[in-house]
Write a protein that holds these residues in place. Structure first.
Motif, mmCIF file in Angstrom:
data_model
loop_
_atom_site.group_PDB
_atom_site.id
_atom_site.type_symbol
_atom_site.label_atom_id
_atom_site.label_comp_id
_atom_site.label_asym_id
_atom_site.label_seq_id
_atom_site.Cartn_x
_atom_site.Cartn_y
_atom_site.Cartn_z
ATOM 1 N N MET A 53 0.852 -1.175 0.000
ATOM 2 C CA MET A 53 0.000 0.000 0.000
ATOM 3 C C MET A 53 0.896 1.235 0.000
ATOM 4 S SD MET A 53 -2.917 1.096 2.776
ATOM 5 C CE MET A 53 -1.927 0.746 4.204
ATOM 6 N N LYS A 54 0.610 2.161 -0.901
ATOM 7 C CA LYS A 54 1.353 3.420 -0.974
ATOM 8 C C LYS A 54 0.425 4.562 -0.597
ATOM 9 C CE LYS A 54 4.288 1.893 -4.781
ATOM 10 N NZ LYS A 54 5.635 1.977 -4.346
ATOM 11 N N LEU A 55 0.943 5.457 0.231
ATOM 12 C CA LEU A 55 0.193 6.638 0.646
ATOM 13 C C LEU A 55 1.026 7.862 0.320
ATOM 14 C CD1 LEU A 55 -0.900 5.366 4.180
ATOM 15 C CD2 LEU A 55 -2.213 5.247 2.057
ATOM 16 N N ALA A 86 -4.464 9.602 9.730
ATOM 17 C CA ALA A 86 -4.480 8.145 9.538
ATOM 18 C C ALA A 86 -3.551 7.462 10.536
ATOM 19 C CB ALA A 86 -4.072 7.800 8.106
ATOM 20 N N LEU A 87 -2.369 8.018 10.749
ATOM 21 C CA LEU A 87 -1.422 7.431 11.703
ATOM 22 C C LEU A 87 -1.964 7.489 13.132
ATOM 23 C CD1 LEU A 87 1.926 8.858 10.313
ATOM 24 C CD2 LEU A 87 1.087 6.498 10.136
ATOM 25 N N ALA A 111 -7.874 2.970 10.566
ATOM 26 C CA ALA A 111 -7.690 3.461 9.196
ATOM 27 C C ALA A 111 -7.006 2.450 8.275
ATOM 28 C CB ALA A 111 -6.882 4.757 9.210
ATOM 29 N N ALA A 112 -6.048 1.712 8.786
ATOM 30 C CA ALA A 112 -5.236 0.833 7.929
ATOM 31 C C ALA A 112 -6.057 -0.162 7.115
ATOM 32 C CB ALA A 112 -4.172 0.125 8.754
ATOM 33 N N PRO A 113 -6.976 -0.898 7.716
ATOM 34 C CA PRO A 113 -7.737 -1.849 6.903
ATOM 35 C C PRO A 113 -8.561 -1.169 5.805
ATOM 36 C CG PRO A 113 -8.164 -2.196 9.262
ATOM 37 C CD PRO A 113 -7.331 -0.964 9.125
ATOM 38 N N HIS A 142 -6.733 0.606 -1.561
ATOM 39 C CA HIS A 142 -5.576 0.287 -2.394
ATOM 40 C C HIS A 142 -5.858 -0.913 -3.288
ATOM 41 C CE1 HIS A 142 -1.482 -1.272 -3.263
ATOM 42 N NE2 HIS A 142 -1.321 0.009 -3.553
ATOM 43 N N GLU A 143 -6.476 -1.940 -2.725
ATOM 44 C CA GLU A 143 -6.810 -3.122 -3.526
ATOM 45 C C GLU A 143 -7.772 -2.756 -4.648
ATOM 46 O OE1 GLU A 143 -8.212 -5.976 -0.660
ATOM 47 O OE2 GLU A 143 -6.231 -6.090 0.299
ATOM 48 N N GLY A 144 -8.780 -1.945 -4.340
ATOM 49 C CA GLY A 144 -9.709 -1.493 -5.367
ATOM 50 C C GLY A 144 -9.020 -0.671 -6.441
#
Length: 137
Positions: free
Chosen positions: A1-3, A38-39, A45-47, A53-55
């Motif tokens: 996952m990239k943010l 988010a942190l 938030a992570a899930p 990201h998957e979508g």
């Protein structure tokens, strides 16, 4: 996952999820407005961010837009502090020699780490503002 944090939405930027190949991104205000937010709420938030990201990877996110690295701020534009543990021996030797200091005896067994404060961090493609190029930057 990239943010990433876009240079928009305020001093802390706007959080986006970025595709693995860096071609597309999507804003996620319903999850977190900024990376710091988010942190601060990572367990929740992570899930959700992973699902976006998957979508995005599957091409199933309608709100995706072309990702432009030049529009990205530092990940945490107003980071509270930063820690660096990536000391290269040659660099440590040069810096110590310049200061007239000896190499620490335990350098090969104990990691060298230093901490710095920040007020505003630059994005990866932002110009460095200096008063004069003669400063050697």
């Amino acid at each position: 996952m990239k943010l990433a944090s876009l240079k928009e939405g305020g001093v802390d930027g706007t959080l986006v999820v970025v595709s693995r190949n860096l071609s597309r991104a999507v804003r996620v205000p319903e999850i977190a407005a900024t990376l710091q937010q988010a942190l601060d709420h990572w367990a929740e938030a992570a899930p959700k961010l992973r699902a976006v990201h998957e979508g995005l990877e599957e091409g199933a996110v309608d709100a995706a837009f072309p990702f432009e690295p030049g529009r990205v701020a530092a990940p945490l534009p107003r980071g509270y502090q930063w820690l660096d543990g990536s000391a290269y021996l040659h660099h440590v030797a040069l810096v110590r020699r310049a200061r007239g200091a000896e190499m620490p005896e335990n350098l090969l067994t104990d990691p060298l780490m230093y901490q710095g404060g920040s007020d505003a961090m630059l994005g990866s493609r932002d110009p460095i503002a200096v008063e004069s190029d003669a400063w050697g930057v």
